[in-house]
Design a protein around this motif. Structure first.
Motif, short mmCIF file in Angstrom:
data_model
loop_
_atom_site.label_atom_id
_atom_site.label_comp_id
_atom_site.label_asym_id
_atom_site.label_seq_id
_atom_site.Cartn_x
_atom_site.Cartn_y
_atom_site.Cartn_z
N SER A 1 -5.00 -20.17 38.36
CA SER A 1 -4.40 -21.55 38.51
C SER A 1 -4.89 -21.80 37.49
CB SER A 1 -4.43 -22.63 39.79
OG SER A 1 -3.64 -21.92 41.05
N ALA A 2 -4.66 -22.81 36.17
CA ALA A 2 -5.93 -24.08 35.56
C ALA A 2 -6.06 -23.03 34.12
CB ALA A 2 -6.49 -24.22 35.85
N THR A 3 -5.45 -22.06 33.98
CA THR A 3 -5.57 -21.54 32.65
C THR A 3 -4.55 -21.29 31.58
OG1 THR A 3 -4.62 -19.35 33.42
CG2 THR A 3 -7.42 -19.73 34.67
N THR A 4 -4.83 -20.78 30.44
CA THR A 4 -4.21 -20.55 29.94
C THR A 4 -2.96 -19.40 30.27
OG1 THR A 4 -4.91 -19.16 27.96
CG2 THR A 4 -5.29 -21.18 27.88
N GLY A 5 -3.01 -19.22 30.98
CA GLY A 5 -1.54 -17.91 31.26
C GLY A 5 -0.80 -18.83 31.79
N GLU A 6 -1.13 -19.88 33.01
CA GLU A 6 -0.84 -21.05 33.25
C GLU A 6 0.54 -21.77 32.72
OE1 GLU A 6 -1.18 -23.48 37.36
OE2 GLU A 6 -2.23 -24.57 35.73
N LYS A 7 -0.16 -22.12 31.52
CA LYS A 7 0.38 -23.06 30.63
C LYS A 7 1.69 -22.14 29.61
CE LYS A 7 -0.56 -26.78 27.13
NZ LYS A 7 -0.21 -26.14 26.20
N VAL A 8 0.81 -21.28 29.60
CA VAL A 8 2.47 -20.53 28.87
C VAL A 8 3.68 -19.72 29.25
CG1 VAL A 8 3.05 -17.91 27.83
CG2 VAL A 8 0.76 -18.61 27.29
N VAL A 9 3.70 -20.41 31.56
CA VAL A 9 4.22 -19.66 32.39
C VAL A 9 5.57 -21.57 32.10
CG1 VAL A 9 5.62 -19.41 33.76
CG2 VAL A 9 3.40 -17.67 33.14
N GLN A 10 4.03 -22.48 32.02
CA GLN A 10 4.56 -23.77 31.80
C GLN A 10 5.20 -24.07 30.50
OE1 GLN A 10 1.07 -26.22 33.34
NE2 GLN A 10 2.02 -26.41 35.57
N ASP A 11 4.96 -23.98 29.94
CA ASP A 11 5.61 -23.83 28.65
C ASP A 11 6.52 -23.90 28.54
OD1 ASP A 11 3.07 -25.90 27.94
OD2 ASP A 11 2.85 -24.84 26.63
#
Ligand code: ARG
Length: 255
Positions: free
Chosen positions: A144-154
């Motif tokens: 949570s709250a990592t750029t890995g999460e952001k890649v999936v959310q994007d």
């Protein structure tokens, strides 16, 4: 007689006051920087059985401190608490494969970048997934709250139902092993370390070139120029004198 004892007492009091003043001043200038990390992210940081934190970031921080002429005390706080600790002034800095992002720059100042990374996809060997897009509809684990999460959310939306966030990466990988996830998205060097450890008969790495490159930096609270300058000065020195390269080679081999 009484007079003398009284004077002696006063003298002692004055001397001890002066001495304690000196001592506290010394402690002030010699104080180690308190640096937080989430030590569950090898090869960048992990906690040994005896509590010591080892890894690329740990070595880098000590080298930066030595070159900069200060002391740094690295402590395992966990990911979210590291940021909170800096917010509340409990920590002077954070290190931990922290990607430099525009979002984070609103609250933190980053040092010069020290490492290039990207997000990759970890899947069981039997998986047919070849791109990020093909993960659509699948269960994806991230820290949570990592750029890995952001890649999936994007890719699939902020409220994507298949997205599962964990406090730390080992918990996500554990669920992948147990078959509760179809994939984990995380930083390349760390995922590579997992595949090395688990053996590549179980898992494979899918790289998608559409996923942007990232850079790691150390963080301080926004505006903490003093500590930022200290860190940048040390970093610059070890880049120039070859220490950075030595540490790099220790963990990743020749560039
Ligand atoms: N590079 C990613 C980010 O900054 C993940 C970092 C996670 N680091 C850690 N020590 N768990 O969002």
């Amino acid at each position: 007689m009484k007079k003398w004892t009284g004077m002696l007492f006063a003298l002692c009091a004055i001397i001890s006051l002066i001495l304690s003043g000196c001592a506290s001043k010394q402690a002030g200038t010699g104080d180690a920087l308190k640096v937080g990390t989430d030590a569950q992210f090898p090869p960048f940081e992990k906690q040994e059985g005896d509590g010591r934190i080892t890894g690329f970031d740990a070595d880098l921080l000590q080298a930066i401190a030595k070159a900069g002429g200060f002391k740094a005390d690295l402590q395992h706080t966990g990911w979210d608490p590291m940021f909170e600790g800096i917010d509340r002034g409990k920590l002077d800095a954070g290190i931990g494969g922290i990607t430099i992002t525009e979002e984070r720059k609103k609250k933190y100042d980053f040092t010069e970048p020290y490492f290039e990374a990207t997000q990759v996809i970890l899947v069981p060997n039997s998986s047919s997934v070849k791109t990020l897009k093909e993960l659509n509809g699948k269960k994806i684990g991230v820290q949570s709250a990592t750029t890995g999460e952001k890649v999936v959310q994007d890719a699939f939306g902020k409220t994507y139902a298949g997205l599962k966030g964990y406090d730390d990466l080992p918990s996500a990988v554990e669920d992948l092993k147990l078959g509760r996830l179809d994939a984990v998205v995380a930083d390349n060097a760390v995922v590579m370390e997992y595949v090395k450890k688990l053996g590549n008969s179980q898992f494979k790495i899918v790289e998608d070139p559409s996923i942007p490159k990232e850079q790691y930096g150390l963080i301080v609270k926004k505006g903490n120029k003093k500590v930022l300058d200290q860190l940048n000065a040390g970093l610059k020195k070890i880049r120039e004198d070859g220490t950075y390269d030595k540490i790099y080679e220790k963990y990743f081999g020749k560039k």
